[in-house]
Design a protein around this motif. Structure first.
Motif, PDB file in Angstrom:
ATOM      1  N   GLY A 226       0.782  -1.223   0.000  1.00 30.39           N
ATOM      2  CA  GLY A 226       0.000   0.000   0.000  1.00 30.39           C
ATOM      3  C   GLY A 226       0.818   1.280   0.000  1.00 30.39           C
ATOM      4  O   GLY A 226       0.266   2.379   0.058  1.00 30.39           O
ATOM      5  N   ALA A 229      -0.240   3.531  -2.789  1.00 27.22           N
ATOM      6  CA  ALA A 229      -1.530   4.171  -2.568  1.00 27.22           C
ATOM      7  C   ALA A 229      -1.383   5.344  -1.614  1.00 27.22           C
ATOM      8  O   ALA A 229      -1.928   6.421  -1.835  1.00 27.22           O
ATOM      9  CB  ALA A 229      -2.524   3.160  -2.023  1.00 27.22           C
ATOM     10  N   LYS A 230      -0.609   5.093  -0.566  1.00 26.92           N
ATOM     11  CA  LYS A 230      -0.427   6.152   0.427  1.00 26.92           C
ATOM     12  C   LYS A 230       0.250   7.355  -0.199  1.00 26.92           C
ATOM     13  O   LYS A 230      -0.028   8.487   0.154  1.00 26.92           O
ATOM     14  CB  LYS A 230       0.421   5.627   1.593  1.00 26.92           C
ATOM     15  CG  LYS A 230      -0.427   4.937   2.655  1.00 26.92           C
ATOM     16  CD  LYS A 230       0.416   4.599   3.872  1.00 26.92           C
ATOM     17  CE  LYS A 230      -0.010   3.270   4.453  1.00 26.92           C
ATOM     18  NZ  LYS A 230       1.070   2.276   4.412  1.00 26.92           N
ATOM     19  N   GLN A 235      -5.107   9.903  -5.081  1.00 22.29           N
ATOM     20  CA  GLN A 235      -5.897   8.702  -4.768  1.00 22.29           C
ATOM     21  C   GLN A 235      -6.200   7.870  -6.019  1.00 22.29           C
ATOM     22  O   GLN A 235      -7.289   7.365  -6.193  1.00 22.29           O
ATOM     23  CB  GLN A 235      -7.217   9.059  -4.066  1.00 22.29           C
ATOM     24  CG  GLN A 235      -7.092   9.355  -2.597  1.00 22.29           C
ATOM     25  CD  GLN A 235      -6.615  10.762  -2.376  1.00 22.29           C
ATOM     26  OE1 GLN A 235      -7.110  11.711  -2.984  1.00 22.29           O
ATOM     27  NE2 GLN A 235      -5.614  10.948  -1.517  1.00 22.29           N
ATOM     28  N   VAL A 237      -4.438   5.199  -6.803  1.00 17.11           N
ATOM     29  CA  VAL A 237      -4.074   3.795  -6.591  1.00 17.11           C
ATOM     30  C   VAL A 237      -4.931   3.216  -5.468  1.00 17.11           C
ATOM     31  O   VAL A 237      -5.227   3.889  -4.483  1.00 17.11           O
ATOM     32  CB  VAL A 237      -2.580   3.656  -6.213  1.00 17.11           C
ATOM     33  CG1 VAL A 237      -2.172   2.201  -6.210  1.00 17.11           C
ATOM     34  CG2 VAL A 237      -1.719   4.446  -7.173  1.00 17.11           C
ATOM     35  N   ARG A 238      -5.283   1.985  -5.652  1.00 19.53           N
ATOM     36  CA  ARG A 238      -6.159   1.332  -4.679  1.00 19.53           C
ATOM     37  C   ARG A 238      -5.648  -0.091  -4.530  1.00 19.53           C
ATOM     38  O   ARG A 238      -5.156  -0.694  -5.495  1.00 19.53           O
ATOM     39  CB  ARG A 238      -7.561   1.413  -5.272  1.00 19.53           C
ATOM     40  CG  ARG A 238      -8.543   0.344  -5.009  1.00 19.53           C
ATOM     41  CD  ARG A 238      -9.813   0.672  -5.810  1.00 19.53           C
ATOM     42  NE  ARG A 238      -9.606   0.383  -7.233  1.00 19.53           N
ATOM     43  CZ  ARG A 238      -9.865  -0.793  -7.781  1.00 19.53           C
ATOM     44  NH1 ARG A 238     -10.349  -1.775  -7.068  1.00 19.53           N
ATOM     45  NH2 ARG A 238      -9.646  -0.996  -9.056  1.00 19.53           N
ATOM     46  N   GLN A 240      -6.460  -3.933  -3.644  1.00 20.06           N
ATOM     47  CA  GLN A 240      -7.573  -4.861  -3.521  1.00 20.06           C
ATOM     48  C   GLN A 240      -7.018  -6.270  -3.655  1.00 20.06           C
ATOM     49  O   GLN A 240      -6.215  -6.533  -4.559  1.00 20.06           O
ATOM     50  CB  GLN A 240      -8.587  -4.581  -4.634  1.00 20.06           C
ATOM     51  CG  GLN A 240      -9.893  -5.312  -4.464  1.00 20.06           C
ATOM     52  CD  GLN A 240     -10.781  -5.141  -5.681  1.00 20.06           C
ATOM     53  OE1 GLN A 240     -10.702  -4.132  -6.385  1.00 20.06           O
ATOM     54  NE2 GLN A 240     -11.612  -6.117  -5.943  1.00 20.06           N
ATOM     55  N   ALA A 244      -2.148  -3.937  -6.130  1.00 14.57           N
ATOM     56  CA  ALA A 244      -2.392  -2.525  -6.422  1.00 14.57           C
ATOM     57  C   ALA A 244      -3.052  -2.370  -7.798  1.00 14.57           C
ATOM     58  O   ALA A 244      -2.706  -3.075  -8.739  1.00 14.57           O
ATOM     59  CB  ALA A 244      -1.080  -1.763  -6.399  1.00 14.57           C
ATOM     60  N   ASP A 247      -5.966   3.710 -11.256  1.00 14.47           N
ATOM     61  CA  ASP A 247      -7.041   4.223 -12.088  1.00 14.47           C
ATOM     62  C   ASP A 247      -6.426   5.146 -13.136  1.00 14.47           C
ATOM     63  O   ASP A 247      -6.039   6.277 -12.864  1.00 14.47           O
ATOM     64  CB  ASP A 247      -8.041   4.989 -11.212  1.00 14.47           C
ATOM     65  CG  ASP A 247      -9.264   5.401 -12.034  1.00 14.47           C
ATOM     66  OD1 ASP A 247      -9.113   5.595 -13.258  1.00 14.47           O
ATOM     67  OD2 ASP A 247     -10.347   5.522 -11.441  1.00 14.47           O
ATOM     68  N   CYS A 260       4.326   7.418  -6.988  1.00 14.05           N
ATOM     69  CA  CYS A 260       4.109   6.026  -6.571  1.00 14.05           C
ATOM     70  C   CYS A 260       5.244   5.129  -7.023  1.00 14.05           C
ATOM     71  O   CYS A 260       5.689   4.242  -6.300  1.00 14.05           O
ATOM     72  CB  CYS A 260       2.776   5.516  -7.091  1.00 14.05           C
ATOM     73  SG  CYS A 260       2.601   5.726  -8.870  1.00 14.05           S
TER      74      CYS A 260
END
Ligand code: FMN
Ligand code: FMN
Ligand code: FMN
Ligand code: RBF
Ligand code: SF4
Ligand code: SF4
Ligand code: SF4
Ligand code: SF4
Ligand code: FES
Lengths: 285, 207, 438, 198, 190, 136, 348
Positions: A226, A229-230, A235, A237-238, A240, A244, A247, A260
């Motif tokens: 993560g 994402a951080k 925002q 990157v997510r 799941q 990673a 978008d 990132c």
């Protein structure tokens, strides 16, 4: 009698005229009864299409799509992915439909588990086909999400845009790839995905294993930590299922620095070649 | 100009009627055992297809679309008969060598196809160029096949002995099976040639 | 001599490695991993929780769909985990892990010996249904389902399969030799359960001693014992039935549709134990053989024992193993590690060095026709493999009978071009998933 | 009778139209990818060829020869065939609409094909006179030629179906290999050469 | 392009109009061909005559005139002035592939003077060797009795077969022999 | 029996049948002989109410259709030849004019075969290719 | 290292395979051909040796070069090109100039085999395509034979079948003196003919070896030779010698009338034995099921006899096999095995 030239000529003309009339009648009647007039538009549309016969449009070939788009009012004019915007516009013009924008796409192989990075669980001997190998305990790689490297995707590409690299992974030739998605369908691991060509960063991994397991199996794996994402200010990157996802739309719209990328401990997230050189460097200067 | 050149040149390699489209094959095999017959047939076809394209293009507004095809056939048949009459009178030897295959020119799909798909929609000059280009491609293919068959099968070209008497020619080349096989490999060669050309072109476009 | 079936092959049988070694009972292991689903059909649901104490024979997973089978603890101890564990067929499956308490105690509800003849049909069927019986012949079909067909199926014949046509394996042979009485009793119970009077035991004639033993044991029972010509895959149900009854199972049907039920000898013996002694299926006989195992053995092992424990018990490897196979060399699965448990359908573990397995590279089919001749299903395996290679899976199913392949491997065995026909076929079948028989 | 049989065998096998006389090659190569299609096509060609030759014989001997207009035969035959095929199509459509929907398309393909035109020309050259026997010879010659064509087409397509699975070098795939196969078929058919000379 | 389509689509016409369209085409064609025929036909006939004459002349160079023989439609008499130099006979014996058309010149005393093959479909390089001097020269001066084919090299009397083309050799020889016999019958009968 | 599925586009509908243009006739794509592209329009059963412009899958029964080809192309031809031969034989046996017999025989049998074909066609109507699925 | 070692191999079942390999089959066929080939070399001398060597070398080299060009696996070691070269040479007249032999071998392997993708894919028998190509290319040389006949001064340098066809059966007998002498010569191979086709006994020996090893089915040669024997016996006595009915010299196969032909002569002469045992059995180019192969063999027998009786050539084995090769896919279609449990047949 027939040696008289004038007379002879008349005979010829009469005979031919008679024959012409009789046959003409037959043909004319036949024409009335048999012909199905086809829409000449179809041919014109077909002329426009790139003739890749790739099926990206969802039809059996370019001709089938041409037919459908002309005859069926519900078929959108922008389905031909390889044709890009130009073709979509031209087709819409001919068919009087309005074309949505075509987002150009390119194939992206979401695996960096080359021979030296990914652990091998067993020696595989058998049919050299990704699908077949996948049936034996998901293939020889310890990571069951990783590329098997037999190149089923390569043979699926009608544009010669894929090749199997020495590292055992398929490489996409950006110049040739049309984003048709045939390779995506061919890959049993579903690890090839279509990405907007304008996308900046990509995640080169598909592993949904937990971090530790993923790392054990492959040093190039996304461990789902993560950090990316951080560190993404937008925002985009997510995380799941320990993986990673970026978008691309947000990236394209907002991002110019790709922070990132530098944060990933395993290097599973990387910038696309073009982006790196042009934008990041421009920023740095 | 470039466009006209393209209309003319496509028939020569990229859409070569024999080697790529595989149309009008019968004469390509039947009369190509020597260069001279190949050439005669080739020129005849060029003549017919060019002239017919002109005629078709000229008459395209008068001809009822429903009898388009029969009218074209009539036109082609007339031109072919003309050619036959001329050959018969001025080159009886050649006429004899080509025999009934000359009559078959009438039904060559390539001629009708050009009339239908090009000449009936275009002006006279482009139509002529289209037909002429196709004819040239046809002739080129015919002469190539003829040259290979004559050279290997008789050791001569245009009837002139090239290879010495030491050359014990394999008749295979002048016989039916050889004809098929030679064309098979020529088709393959044209295919890879075309592919290479296309690739080069694409690269140039990309660059 | 019986008329044999069409096709088949004669691989070298390698039975002598272990066939005359008497069955040894392996002490219960420290830990067992028992998958909750060891049969085709819906998986069972665990009835115990982590931390529970369980006894040998205690129910630990059940499901009430007709095609499923119950699962019982094979040792006594504590449930250490219920989670996905590697298994021999699938990548992973849900399993109950039991750590042994070293006592090996039976569950209290195991009744004393019973006389099967006194049981009513319902009682009998109920008993069979709860014993966790799964066919030991390898197909993993719930046995109780086969034994409880209603009269509408018109079952008239029970066939007991003692052919054991796979090379190397002797588990069934040892059962026939050592548990002869169990087999006889099991056969009788099965006949009663099915309500049939005709029963035939078929044994390949390369096991003359077993034929003798069974003939003697069944004397006077009306059960016939038939020596079958030795030919792989004699044991395959379709071939077995054809040879013994002359009937063919029509496409898309099962044995029961032609009035026949087939049971493996091991399954029959287990049935006897379940009905007479009330013990569910918690152990089975397997053959451990091959040229890379230090001491080949026939072992009675608890379900859930890991392959590693068994190999260790047999003295480990005598040379570097190249392949370890769950089952026989013709139809068994090569495993990727020893960290997997024995389940009910495992008839043997083969440890083979590189000399014992085939290495040849595949080359194009030369149309020799040997596979066509060998295929007991009447297919043209060469074409199936070629179609699969060319991605024409649909065609393989539609025109070439893909789905009729029983994956016996005769074709791939015999092929001089070493084509991996079975793998091709399986791949095509997977591409045709969802197309049952019409 | 014997001469009819000899003529038939000669046209169908010994001097096979496709393999030794190079006729009808466009269809031969175009429609030989699938066996079933080629069987149907073979039948259609045989039918059209025989019937149109009969008609052509009639027109040639009854009209052109008496008037000394032999040189018009190409033009006349080709129109005759084209319109006859159209007529046939209509006829079949009226007679058997269901069957027409399955096989009608093949007729149009044949209408302007050289093999159908060649047989009447050949018959004209052979000088079968304006007699019943002449008519018979013309018809049998056409029938034999059609059967020979169908035979070659069927052999070719069954082989080409098999070639789908072969590892033919890329450039040779498709048309190239088809020609090579035709060459070998023709080589094999040489076995019949010299059997009957008509 | 599309304007042409519209033009065509607009033209709706009855059966008769369509038929007339073709009829007109045929009439135009007829006129053209009639003209062409008138121009070319005489030339063709002329050329044919010349070719025939040339063939005869080459065959019998000594002759000055050629006269068809009455009642014998395949025979021509070659004369030098009034003397009969030769009889030229057309023959078409069946060869390997099909008929071999030939002209044979026979002297009045039944000897072969010369012959030529005017048309044949024999195999190039095999049957076609029959028109090469090596084979043809053997015939000159032969009489009917030695017009037979032999494969025995020692036999100097008869005609040596062409290697690999015995059938053609036999056919040609048969044709020549037939011509000689016909001439003999004709002259003898007179 | 072989069933082959083909894809096509609906051009016209007419009650329970539809005219479908089969996928670019692969069988003859190389031959320019066929004028226009209306050549491979088939009439098929349309029981599932497909609309103009929709892509559909339809099934053709191969073997059946070969029988069909035989019926329309070969049977009449055979009848014609048989008729000529029979007519000749019959008339010569009756010592009538043989040529007349041949012509009459040919004509009669040809006509009979046409009737037969017509009759058989009725049965074949149900064998018309049928649309089985709409796919877009 | 040790962890490397513990990696197991996984593959789909079966895990054991029969010992038969393509290489073994092919080299065994070569072995089976060896006796007759060696006899040919001794009997016909140096020209035969040269032709055999050239043919094999050209065949193998062609395969090698093409595979190198295509950048695919080189398969010359599998021995199939060796067979093609050897068989081609064995079916050629010993006196054929060696460059022609090489031409034939190049056509055989280059055109008839590699064009289709190599071993297993070809439709036609490569060796026979090579021979047929030579036959059209140089028919004269392909039908003239070394004078190795018992009476050397018999000028006709022809094979027995040639003599029979052109001059009749009696001419053959008088050439050899007696029936027994003829049969003896046919069996032992002390007669004229192609390099490897003369010695029936050695060819039979090789054939029996292949049958015993299970590489060929006995039914194929039996049916093919049997068909020829039967037809020769039945109709051989009706077939006049001489081609195109232009020569007479008695019947080709002796006798005069139905059922008077000499079947033994028909079965032992020409290339029938080598064709039936080694060429009608080439699995690549014949039907895949036994039933199909029997039909194939019968067809070969019929066509062979037909060509011998009325064809332009004295010998028909080569063409009969090529013609039946054309039919192989169709035969495959009608001889499909029945699928267990169904009335259906699987395609081939
Ligand atoms: C190729 C093949 C071989 C088989 N061999 C045997 C065998 O040798 N012995 C056996 O009992 N079952 C064998 N089987 C399994 C049987 O088909 C059948 O499933 C089994 O006998 C049923 O008995 P069960 O349910 O008690 O296991 C084989 C199956 C296949 C497909
Ligand atoms: C392709 C081919 C073409 C042939 N053409 C002829 C030919 O034109 N004339 C001929 O007499 N023989 C021809 N033959 C040879 C005959 O079949 C026959 O073998 C030959 O006439 C026998 O002659 P020989 O006794 O001199 O060998 C040909 C053979 C082949 C293979
Ligand atoms: C010239 C020559 C080369 C050979 N090369 C091979 C070879 O490369 N591979 C092979 O398996 N056998 C080869 N053999 C044949 C083997 O020595 C042996 O005969 C064959 O494998 C049959 O073995 P088997 O009789 O034990 O089955 C060759 C034989 C000869 C005459
Ligand atoms: C029994 C047998 C017979 C063979 N016969 C021939 C033959 O007649 N001609 C040939 O070229 N190859 C022959 N081969 C070799 C091989 O099959 C052949 O080259 C393939 O056709 C090439 O694909 C034979 C092989 C075997 C095993
Ligand atoms: S990306 Fe997919 S298809 Fe391509 S080689 Fe890897 S696993 Fe195979
Ligand atoms: S790489 Fe994939 S998406 Fe790109 S053109 Fe090839 S198949 Fe289509
Ligand atoms: S695996 Fe299938 S195809 Fe192969 S032999 Fe067994 S049943 Fe036949
Ligand atoms: S056994 Fe192998 S080589 Fe032989 S036909 Fe079958 S697949 Fe082909
Ligand atoms: S079919 Fe003869 S030229 Fe096309």
């Amino acid at each position: 009698m027939l040696s008289n030239p004038i007379f002879f000529a008349i005979v010829i003309v009469i005979v031919l005229a008679a024959i012409g009339l009789v046959f003409g009648l037959v043909l004319a009647v036949a024409n009335k009864k048999l012909k199905v007039e086809t829409n000449p538009l179809i041919e014109e549309v077909e002329e426009l299409l790139p003739k890749g016969q790739c099926g990206a449009c969802g039809y059996a070939g370019c001709a089938a799509y041409a037919e459908a788009v002309v005859l069926n009012p519900d078929v959108a004019p922008n389905l031909c992915v390889p044709g890009k915007q130009e073709v979509a516009d031209a087709v819409s013009q001919l068919t009087g439909k309005t074309a949505e924008k075509v987002e150009p796409h390119i194939a992206h192989v979401r695996c960096a588990g080359s021979c030296d990075k990914a652990k091998i669980d067993y020696t595989y001997t058998g049919v050299k086909d990704c699908g077949a190998a996948n049936m034996l305990h998901y293939g020889p790689k310890a990571c069951k999400y990783g590329c098997l490297g037999f190149g089923s995707c390569v043979s699926a590409c009608n544009f010669g845009a894929l090749s199997l690299g020495d590292n055992g992974l398929p490489a996409v030739d950006a110049k040739k790839c049309t984003g048709c998605g045939a390779c995506e369908k061919a890959c049993p691991k579903k690890l090839i995905k279509m990405q907007p060509t304008a996308a900046h960063v990509k995640v080169d991994c598909s592993s949904r294993d937990k971090g530790a397991a993923a790392k054990k199996n492959c040093v190039a794996a996304c461990i789902g930590c993560g950090l990316c994402a951080k560190n993404c200010p937008y925002q985009a990157v997510r995380i799941q299922d320990n993986l990673a996802f970026v978008d691309a739309a947000i990236c394209i719209e907002k991002c110019a620095e790709a922070t990132c990328v530098g944060k990933c401990p395993t290097g599973a997230i990387s910038a696309l070649a073009g982006f790196e050189t042009e934008k990041v460097l421009a920023k740095a200067n | 100009m470039k466009n006209l050149w393209r209309i003319f040149s496509k028939g020569i390699i990229s859409e070569n009627p024999i080697l790529v489209l595989a149309l009008s094959l019968c004469p390509a095999l039947a009369v190509t055992s020597s260069v001279i017959t190949s050439l005669t047939m080739g020129l005849t076809v060029t003549f017919v297809i060019s002239l017919n394209n002109i005629v078709v293009s000229l008459t395209r507004t008068f001809v009822n679309p429903k009898v388009r095809v029969p009218v074209y056939i009539t036109s082609i048949a007339t031109i072919v008969t003309l050619a036959i009459l001329v050959l018969q009178a001025y080159a009886p030897q050649l006429y004899k060598a080509l025999g009934n295959y000359l009559s078959l020119v009438v039904v060559f799909a390539i001629i009708l196809a050009r009339a239908e798909s090009f000449a009936s929609k275009n002006r006279v000059f482009p139509s002529f160029l289209d037909g002429f280009g196709m004819g040239c491609g046809f002739t080129l293919a015919m002469v190539t096949i003829g040259a290979i068959r004559e050279f290997f099968g008789s050791g001569s070209l245009l009837g002139i002995r090239i290879l010495g008497s030491w050359y014990n020619a394999p008749l295979l080349f002048v016989m039916a099976p050889g004809a098929f096989i030679v064309i098979g490999y020529l088709v393959a060669a044209t295919k890879s040639l075309n592919k290479k050309r296309e690739e080069r072109q694409k690269e140039r476009e990309a660059a | 001599m019986l008329k044999t079936f069409r096709g088949g092959v004669h691989p070298k049988d390698y039975k002598s490695i272990a066939s005359e070694i008497t069955v040894e009972t392996m002490p219960p292991p420290q830990r067992v991993v028992i998958p909750v689903s060891q049969h085709i059909g819906a998986p069972g649901v665990p009835t115990v929780a982590v931390g529970d104490t369980v006894k040998k024979g205690q129910l630990i997973a059940r499901a009430d769909a007709s095609m499923t089978s119950w699962v019982h603890a094979s040792i006594s101890g504590k449930v250490a985990d219920i989670a996905e564990y590697p298994s021999s067929y699938k990548d992973k499956s849900l399993a109950v892990v039991i750590e042994s308490d070293g006592l090996d105690e039976w569950a209290p509800d195991i009744p004393a010996v019973r006389d099967y003849e006194s049981l009513s049909l319902e009682e009998l069927h109920k008993l069979i249904g709860q014993a966790g019986l799964v066919g030991l012949g390898g197909a993993n079909f719930p046995t109780h389902f086969k034994l409880t067909y209603g009269p509408e199926k018109h079952i008239d014949t029970l066939l007991i399969n003692g052919s054991e046509c796979e090379p190397y394996l002797n588990a069934d042979y040892r059962v026939m030799m050592e548990e002869t009485d169990r087999v006889v009793l099991g056969a009788k119970i099965a006949m009663k359960s099915l309500g049939v009077s005709r029963c035939i035991v078929g044994i390949e004639d390369n096991k003359p001693k077993a034929v003798e033993a069974m003939k003697k044991a069944f004397e006077g029972t009306g059960v016939q014992v038939a020596a079958l010509p030795t030919k792989y895959p004699q044991g395959a149900e379709r071939m077995f039935i054809k040879v013994l009854t002359g009937r063919e199972i029509p496409e898309g049907k099962r044995h029961s549709d032609i009035g026949v039920v087939g049971l493996n000898v091991g399954s029959v013996a287990a049935l006897a134990n379940a009905v007479e002694k009330g013990v569910p299926l918690i152990e089975r006989v397997i053959t451990v053989s091959g040229d890379a195992i230090a001491a080949p053995k026939n072992l009675r092992v608890r379900i859930g024992t890991s392959f590693q424990d068994i190999v260790d018990y047999c003295g480990g490897f005598s040379r570097t193993p190249e392949k370890i196979i769950n089952g026989g060399p013709m139809m068994g699965y090569a495993v990727r590690s020893l960290d997997i448990p024995v389940v009910k359908g495992v008839a043997g573990i083969l440890v083979l060095s590189k000399d014992a397995v085939s290495h040849d590279e595949e080359s194009p089919c030369i149309r020799c026709g040997k596979c066509v001749e060998a295929c007991p299903a009447g297919l043209v395996p060469s074409m199936l493999s070629i179609l699969s290679e060319r991605g024409r899976h649909e065609e393989a199913r539609r025109d070439y009978g893909l789905l009729n392949c029983i994956e016996c491997g005769s074709c791939a065995y015999i092929c001089p071009s070493k084509r991996r026909i079975v793998q091709y076929i399986r791949y095509s079948k997977s591409k045709n998933a969802g197309h049952g028989h019409k | 009778m014997t001469q009819y049989i000899l003529l038939f065998v000669s046209a169908a096998v010994v001097n096979n139209f496709v393999l030794t006389r190079f006729l009808g090659l466009c269809i031969f190569f175009g429609v030989s990818r699938k066996l079933n299609a080629s069987i149907g096509m073979g039948m259609a060609v045989t039918c059209v060829m025989t019937l149109s030759s009969m008609l052509a014989w009639l027109v040639y001997n009854a009209v052109l020869v008496p008037l000394g207009l032999e040189f018009l035969r190409t033009l006349v035959f080709v129109l005759l065939i084209a319109s006859f095929v159209q007529f046939l199509e209509m006829f079949i459509k009226k007679l058997a609409p269901a069957l027409y929907s399955m096989w009608g398309i093949y007729l149009l393909l044949i209408a302007t094909n050289c093999i159908v035109l060649f047989v009447p020309l050949l018959n004209a050259d052979a000088g079968y006179g304006f007699t019943l026997a002449g008519f018979g010879m013309s018809a049998v010659n056409a029938l034999g030629s059609g059967v020979g064509f169908a035979l070659a087409l069927i052999l070719m397509s069954s082989i080409r179906e098999k070639l789908d699975y072969a590892d033919v070098p890329k450039p040779l795939q498709g048309m190239g290999i088809a020609f090579v196969v035709a060459g070998m078929l023709s080589l094999a058919f040489l076995g019949f050469s010299g059997m009957i000379s008509v | 392009m599309s304007e042409a389509h519209e033009a065509r689509a607009e033209k709706k016409s009855g059966i008769l109009a369509i038929a007339l369209n073709l009829t007109v085409a045929c009439i135009v064609s007829g006129v053209i061909l009639a003209v062409a025929y008138f121009i070319t036909h005489p030339v063709a006939v002329q050329k044919q005559k010349e070719a025939d004459a040339l063939a005869l002349q080459t065959l019998v160079p000594a002759a000055t005139s050629f006269v068809p023989v009455d009642g014998q439609d395949n025979m021509t008499v070659a004369k030098n002035g009034d003397t009969v130099v030769a009889y030229v006979v057309e023959e078409a014996p069946r060869g390997y592939e099909s008929a071999v058309e030939m002209l044979v010149a026979v002297s009045s005393d039944g000897k072969v003077l010369n012959f030529s093959i005017t048309s044949n479909k024999e195999t190039p390089g095999l049957g076609t060797k029959a028109s090469e001097p090596a084979f043809m020269d053997q015939f000159i001066g032969k009489t009917s009795e030695h017009l037979a084919v032999t494969k025995d090299p020692a036999n100097k009397e008869d005609v040596q077969a062409i290697t690999g083309a015995t059938i053609t050799s036999k056919a040609v020889t048969k044709g020549v022999k037939a011509a000689v016999d016909e001439v003999a019958a004709y002259t003898g009968g007179k | 029996m072989e069933v082959k599925t083909e894809e096509g586009i609906v051009l016209e509908t007419d009650g329970s049948t539809a005219k479908v243009r089969a996928g670019r006739h692969t069988e003859c794509e190389n031959c320019g002989a066929c004028p226009g592209s209306g050549a491979s329009v088939l009439t098929v059963q349309n029981t599932i109410d497909a609309h103009v412009g929709q892509r559909v899958l339809f099934e053709i029964r191969d073997e059946q259709s070969l029988k069909g080809a035989f019926l329309i192309f070969v049977l009449p031809l055979l009848a014609l030849f048989a008729g000529v031969w029979l007519g000749g034989a019959l008339f010569s046996a009756l010592s009538l004019s043989v040529p007349v017999g041949r012509v009459a025989g040919g004509a009669v049998l040809f006509a009979l075969s046409a009737l037969l074909v017509r009759h058989a066609d009725k049965k074949h109507c149900s064998a018309l290719p049928a649309i089985v699925k709409i796919i877009g | 290292m040790s962890s490397e070692e513990s990696v197991l191999t996984v593959s789909a079942s079966p895990h054991i395979k029969s010992g038969e390999t393509v290489q073994k089959i092919m080299w065994n066929v070569n072995l089976a051909l060896a006796p007759a080939a060696i006899f040919g070399m001794i009997w016909f001398g140096l020209p035969a040796v040269i032709n055999i060597v050239v043919s094999i070398a050209a065949a193998v080299l062609t395969e090698y070069v093409i595979e190198k060009i295509r950048k695919v696996r080189v398969t010359v070691r599998d021995g199939s090109a060796f067979i093609t070269g050897l068989l081609l040479a064995m079916c050629l007249p010993p006196t054929l100039p060696f460059y022609m032999t090489a031409f034939g071998a190049v056509i055989a392997v280059g055109v008839a085999k590699m064009t289709f993708g190599g071993l297993g894919y070809n439709i036609f028998n490569p060796a026979h395509i090579g021979r047929a190509a030579l036959m059209v290319s140089w028919p004269a040389l392909m039908t003239s034979w070394a004078s190795r006949l018992p009476s050397p001064d018999a000028v006709t340098s022809a094979t027995v079948l040639n003599v029979a066809k052109h001059e009749g059966y009696d001419a053959v007998i008088s050439l050899f003196g007696s029936h027994t002498a003829l049969y003896k010569a046919l069996l032992l191979g002390t007669r004229n003919g192609s390099i490897g086709e003369t010695s029936a006994i050695l060819l039979l020996l090789g054939g029996v070896y292949l049958i015993a090893r299970g590489y060929i089915k006995w039914q194929v040669p039996a049916v093919m030779i049997g068909t020829v024997g039967l037809l020769t016996w039945a109709f051989g006595g009706l077939m006049p010698s001489g081609s195109g009915g232009q020569l007479t010299g008695g019947m080709i196969f002796g006798g005069g009338g139905l059922f008077t032909g000499d079947p033994l002569f028909g079965m032992l002469s020409g290339g029938l034995i080598i064709g039936a045992f080694f060429m009608a059995t080439d699995m690549v180019t014949i039907p895949i099921t036994l039933k199909g192969q029997i039909i194939f063999a019968a067809g070969c027998g019929v066509i062979t006899t037909l060509i011998r009786f009325v064809g332009g050539y004295p010998e028909g084995v080569c063409y009969s096999i090529l013609l039946m090769n054309c039919l192989t896919p169709l035969i495959d279609r009608v001889t499909k095995p029945r699928i267990y449990g169904t009335g259906r047949k699987s395609y081939v």
